[in-house]
Design a protein around this motif. Structure first.
Motif, PDB file in Angstrom:
ATOM      1  N   SER A  38      65.256  22.079  21.732  1.00 30.74           N
ATOM      2  CA  SER A  38      65.056  20.640  21.667  1.00 30.74           C
ATOM      3  C   SER A  38      64.003  20.355  20.616  1.00 30.74           C
ATOM      4  CB  SER A  38      64.617  20.106  23.032  1.00 30.74           C
ATOM      5  OG  SER A  38      64.419  18.711  22.996  1.00 30.74           O
ATOM      6  N   PHE A  39      63.825  19.075  20.345  1.00 28.74           N
ATOM      7  CA  PHE A  39      62.762  18.667  19.430  1.00 28.74           C
ATOM      8  C   PHE A  39      61.746  17.841  20.207  1.00 28.74           C
ATOM      9  CE2 PHE A  39      65.505  20.277  16.275  1.00 28.74           C
ATOM     10  CZ  PHE A  39      64.732  20.499  15.142  1.00 28.74           C
ATOM     11  N   ILE A  40      60.506  17.971  19.798  1.00 30.27           N
ATOM     12  CA  ILE A  40      59.390  17.428  20.557  1.00 30.27           C
ATOM     13  C   ILE A  40      58.749  16.269  19.795  1.00 30.27           C
ATOM     14  CG2 ILE A  40      57.207  17.985  21.702  1.00 30.27           C
ATOM     15  CD1 ILE A  40      59.683  19.497  22.729  1.00 30.27           C
ATOM     16  N   ALA A  41      58.521  15.193  20.535  1.00 32.42           N
ATOM     17  CA  ALA A  41      57.766  14.054  20.005  1.00 32.42           C
ATOM     18  C   ALA A  41      56.503  13.917  20.843  1.00 32.42           C
ATOM     19  CB  ALA A  41      58.594  12.780  20.075  1.00 32.42           C
ATOM     20  N   TYR A  42      55.346  13.938  20.203  1.00 27.91           N
ATOM     21  CA  TYR A  42      54.095  13.925  20.942  1.00 27.91           C
ATOM     22  C   TYR A  42      53.568  12.520  21.191  1.00 27.91           C
ATOM     23  CZ  TYR A  42      54.092  18.938  20.385  1.00 27.91           C
ATOM     24  OH  TYR A  42      54.434  20.277  20.467  1.00 27.91           O
ATOM     25  N   ARG A  43      54.331  11.522  20.792  1.00 28.79           N
ATOM     26  CA  ARG A  43      54.024  10.154  21.177  1.00 28.79           C
ATOM     27  C   ARG A  43      55.311   9.348  21.181  1.00 28.79           C
ATOM     28  NH1 ARG A  43      52.887   7.044  16.312  1.00 28.79           N
ATOM     29  NH2 ARG A  43      52.902   8.384  14.463  1.00 28.79           N
ATOM     30  N   ASN A  44      55.252   8.134  21.638  1.00 32.87           N
ATOM     31  CA  ASN A  44      56.452   7.324  21.770  1.00 32.87           C
ATOM     32  C   ASN A  44      57.185   7.203  20.432  1.00 32.87           C
ATOM     33  OD1 ASN A  44      55.946   6.896  24.470  1.00 32.87           O
ATOM     34  ND2 ASN A  44      54.881   4.957  24.121  1.00 32.87           N
ATOM     35  N   TRP A  45      58.539   7.195  20.527  1.00 30.04           N
ATOM     36  CA  TRP A  45      59.359   7.229  19.322  1.00 30.04           C
ATOM     37  C   TRP A  45      59.246   5.937  18.520  1.00 30.04           C
ATOM     38  CZ3 TRP A  45      63.285   3.854  18.029  1.00 30.04           C
ATOM     39  CH2 TRP A  45      64.000   4.182  16.863  1.00 30.04           C
ATOM     40  N   THR A  46      59.138   6.099  17.216  1.00 29.25           N
ATOM     41  CA  THR A  46      59.360   5.032  16.232  1.00 29.25           C
ATOM     42  C   THR A  46      60.136   5.671  15.085  1.00 29.25           C
ATOM     43  OG1 THR A  46      57.330   5.454  14.985  1.00 29.25           O
ATOM     44  CG2 THR A  46      57.195   3.883  16.837  1.00 29.25           C
TER      45      THR A  46
END
Length: 901
Positions: A116-124
């Motif tokens: 998977s891919f990781i986002a360390y804050r909410n997506w924009t």
């Protein structure tokens, strides 16, 4: 009381007088039998999965990476396992972050997948997504970062684009009002899109892999039925390759998903070779040999028609077809000596005229390969052939291939006899010798760095044992097109043949398996007859990454010399501007049904003009065994959007049949002309051939059918698709229906299965109650002559609703005939009369100088009246002498015709 009783009590008290001790907890456990059973059951419940996990599945990593994210489970039902990498590999080749089934030798993803891919804050839009696992199951490193862009195109259409930010930057649009919402979860990426009636797209925590030349993603659209990619319905274990080749998918890669009573769609917008596979529980896995990323369009619906309209807003609308284009088109690629093609063509034209064969065009003496006309041994005959076709009153529509003849490859000692003289073909007929400076050095070298040797190596191919080269048509000039097209004859249309393009040179895929991170037999089939995948362009992009657009580039280049001439194309991508021309279809009963399904799905995907070869167009044709199949194929083609008759190796045009078979085939082509006013009218507003789920989206028993089809709004066909079949099974649609030609009413309730008799000379056709279909019975040998000279006839199928209080029925029917942009005839009927109204201009049927349509109405058949009012078995028939003159509408608001006088 008895004395003995008291003595017994005393004895008992003495006997029971012993020291007692308190029991411990473990004594209580050991002596409690029900509790022992419960404990044993709990132990088994814990140990059994552990043993199963240990001996049936294993992963070389027992714990998740030290990132605090999901661990994932290997205990998945077999149907739900998604292959990790290739899947069928040895245990040592299974990625350590995947699971391995020791019994079935299968490597599969955990759930949730660790890829998977990781986002360390909410997506924009600008959020960088980083891979959770640094390597991928294809023996490569993951891309260090990707991005997700979401574009809200309209209130019912959005797109998702996963891409490498090192190559481009994308900024999605935002709308205030829309019929969908989406949630992007973090830190582990999950995308969920919801429509007005529930979830329409969910990555479901499956794998997302991005690496060099391989991207993979899985998602779920519905837990109900799906349709598309040439399948009704789209079932588990179906695999499709999105790569233009002979035998590939012709329509846009649209999947329509049904969820309860609503529909939504997903279109795969990836130009690189892509594999789409449906796994258990409707899990779809997309794997693409791409470096740019993955893009998907989502359409909320909620009806199939809404989805189609959104797709057409994306791929464009096809302009109004010319009337003659809906007739039959004949072509031949028969084996011939150099002296007979023109003679064979003239013989066919003469025999067709004598037999009153209805058809519109011919491709002349055979396909055109672009080269210098002075070098073409049959070039003069080609011009004469074009003149002969036009002199017979037919259109000339040649087949044109995109490659250039590089040289004639004549085997040793082979000669050509021309005008009684034997001459050996030599290099004077080499396109290279004629235009080497212009074509090879000037045009081709613009697209390849290096010397002329490299150009020849990368651009040579083989077609019919002749060497050819493949120009890159994306940015060619009109001057270049004039150089390679030096024919003087005028074309009325053109079929861009073998436009994938075709390359029959042998391919060795051993290196391909070693070079590409993912390559399988499905891709190998697609790559076999197309140019070598790893040739390069001037910017060093691989050919494989632009192959799917080659057909579009060639079509756009050809427009520089053909103008607005209609173009049929065997290869196109994401456009409705070209007529889909199916090619390389083998002759079989299975393929007859498949072509009907393909055309129906293509139409509701926005490509309304679709031509399929009657009785196939390959060398796989057995005249002895397959004549009944060909006859039935001609009958089914009556209702196809467009008709092409293409003979290869063995003739299969109508004149190659005799007796009853020829009569039935010509009758089918005449039936096509009879119905063409209805077909032409239908194609102004929607597709012609339609799947049942499109026409009746709320009828649960009809939506998965692929054996009956709607033809416009008002007709249904039930073709018999098996040899010697004398009965067909029909699922009754909503409403009242009648047999098209006899008026026999269909008895039964919606969704019921009924069996109806048919014959070898018949194709069951039904007309909807409440409709009026305009036909022309006295057909001619061309579409334009038929619409101008054949008198009209009306088939009025009444829809009658009983009124209990008055003990009567209220009946109505309505239809229309589209003649031109400003001319439409409206027909309205009840149980007593039919009313005809003109909307627009009467010129197309009244003008003495510009008339294109007949002005006379000769007969009417009314279905659905009470039996006492019929003068035929199942309908009332009216014949007008003289015919009703429709030009009365120039001075009258309506023409009213009463059934009873």
């Amino acid at each position: 009381m008895l004395k003995y009783v008291n003595d017994y009590k005393e004895d008992q008290q003495e006997t029971l007088n012993y020291d007692t001790k308190e029991s411990t907890w473990y004594h209580w456990l050991l002596l409690n039998r029900p509790l022992k059973l419960v404990i044993a059951f709990l132990i088994l419940a814990v140990i059994t999965p552990v043993l199963l996990y240990q001996f049936l599945y294993f992963s070389s990593v027992d714990l998740a990476p030290g990132d605090g994210l999901s661990i994932g489970s290997c205990l998945l039902p077999r149907a739900n396992r998604l292959p990790c990498g290739i899947g069928d590999v040895n245990a040592s080749d299974c990625h350590p972050q995947c699971c391995y089934d020791l019994i079935n030798n299968f490597c599969f993803h955990r759930f949730p997948s660790r890829f998977s891919f990781i986002a360390y804050r909410n997506w924009t839009e600008n959020i960088i997504l980083q891979p959770r696992i640094a390597t991928v199951p294809f023996g490569q490193n993951s891309l260090p970062q990707i991005r997700l862009s979401i574009n809200e195109t309209s209130s019912t259409h959005l797109s998702l684009m996963f891409y490498n930010p090192e190559n481009l930057t994308v900024e999605g649009n935002r709308l205030d009002e829309k019929n969908y919402t989406y949630v992007i979860s973090n830190p582990e990426l999950q995308v969920v899109v919801n429509g007005t009636n529930g979830t329409i797209f969910n990555t479901a925590r499956g794998p997302l892999i991005a690496s060099n030349n391989i991207w993979e993603m899985s998602f779920i659209l519905t837990n109900g039925s799906m349709y598309g990619l040439g399948e009704i319905p789209l079932k588990e274990n179906v695999t499709k390759v999105l790569y233009n080749y002979d035998g590939g998918i012709s329509s846009v890669p649209l999947i329509i998903a049904k969820s309860y009573d609503t529909y939504h769609g997903l279109l795969i917008d990836i130009k690189d070779p892509t594999e789409v596979r449906v796994h258990g529980e409707n899990q779809i896995v997309v794997r693409s040999i791409t470096t740019s990323g993955l893009k998907f369009h989502l359409f909320v619906g909620p009806s199939p028609k809404d989805i189609m309209n959104d797709v057409m807003s994306l791929i464009g609308y096809r302009n109004e077809p010319e009337y003659w284009m809906l007739g039959a088109h004949v072509c031949s690629e028969l084996p011939q000596t150099r002296s007979t093609p023109l003679k064979d063509l003239k013989n066919f034209l003469d025999e067709a005229a004598e037999a009153n064969l209805p058809y519109e065009s011919h491709c002349g003496i055979g396909p055109i390969v672009l080269n210098d006309n002075e070098c073409d041994p049959v070039d003069d005959d080609r011009n004469k052939g074009a003149d002969a076709v036009r002199s017979s009153g037919k259109k000339y529509i040649p087949l044109v291939s995109p490659y250039l003849r590089y040289e004639y490859s004549v085997p040793e000692n082979e000669t050509s006899q021309e005008n009684g003289t034997l001459t050996k073909l030599d290099d004077k007929c080499s396109i290279a010798s004629q235009y080497e400076d212009y074509i090879l050095q000037t045009i081709l070298q613009e697209h390849i760095k290096g010397d002329i040797t490299e150009i020849r190596e990368f651009y040579q191919g083989l077609v019919e044992n002749r060497t050819v080269i493949y120009p890159y048509y994306e940015n060619v000039t009109e001057d270049f097109m004039q150089q390679i097209w030096k024919y003087d004859f005028k074309v009325d249309g053109v079929i861009l043949h073998n436009a994938w393009p075709l390359d029959e040179s042998l391919k060795n895929h051993n290196d391909t398996y070693d070079i590409l991170p993912y390559f399988n037999e499905d891709f190998a089939v697609a790559f076999n007859n197309t140019p070598q995948w790893n040739i390069t362009r001037s910017n060093r992009d691989l050919y494989v990454n632009s192959h799917n657009e080659y057909g579009n580039f060639f079509a756009n280049a050809f427009k520089k010399i053909s103008g607005e001439t209609p173009i049929w194309a065997t290869s196109n991508r994401m456009t409705a501007d070209l007529i889909v021309n199916r090619q390389s279809v083998d002759t079989s009963w299975t393929n007859l049904q498949r072509e009907l399904v393909q055309a129906a799905l293509g139409g509701v995907s926005g490509q309304w003009l679709w031509a399929s070869p009657i009785c196939g167009d390959t060398e796989n044709f057995n005249r002895t065994m397959q004549i009944p199949l060909c006859v039935k194929w001609y009958m089914a083609a009556t209702y196809m959007p467009m008709i092409k008759i293409h003979s290869k190796n063995t003739r299969r045009d109508p004149l190659s049949f005799v007796g009853t078979n020829r009569a039935n085939i010509i009758a089918a082509l005449n039936n096509r002309l009879r119905l063409m006013p209805y077909f032409y009218t239908t194609l102004q507003q929607g597709p012609l051939l339609r799947p049942m789920f499109y026409q009746f989206p709320l009828s649960a028993n009809l939506t998965d059918l692929n054996t009956q089809f709607s033809v416009g709004e008002d007709l249904i066909i039930v073709p018999n698709l098996e040899p010697f079949q004398t009965r067909v099974h029909l699922w009754i649609p909503p409403g009242q229906w009648f047999e098209m030609w006899s008026g026999l009413p269909l008895i039964g309730k919606e969704g019921e299965l009924v069996t109806m008799t048919t014959t070898e000379a018949d194709l069951l056709t039904l007309i909807r109650g409440g409709s009026i279909v305009v036909i022309q019975t006295d057909t001619r040998t061309s579409a334009d002559d038929t619409r101008l000279f054949a008198e009209f006839s009306l088939k009025i199928a009444l829809n009658c609703i009983a009124v209990e209080i008055e003990h009567t029925s209220i009946c109505h029917a309505k239809g229309m005939l589209y003649m031109a942009k400003n001319t439409t005839l409206i027909f309205e009927a009840n149980s007593k009369e039919v009313r005809i109204t003109l909307e627009g201009d009467s010129t197309p049927f009244c003008s003495t100088s510009q008339q294109t349509w007949s002005r006379n109405l000769k007969q009417i058949a009314i279905y659905g009246l009470e039996n006492e009012f019929n003068n035929m078995d199942n309908h009332r028939y009216l014949l007008f002498s003289p015919p009703v003159n429709l030009c009365e509408l120039e001075i009258r608001e309506h023409i009213i015709i009463q059934y009873f006088t």
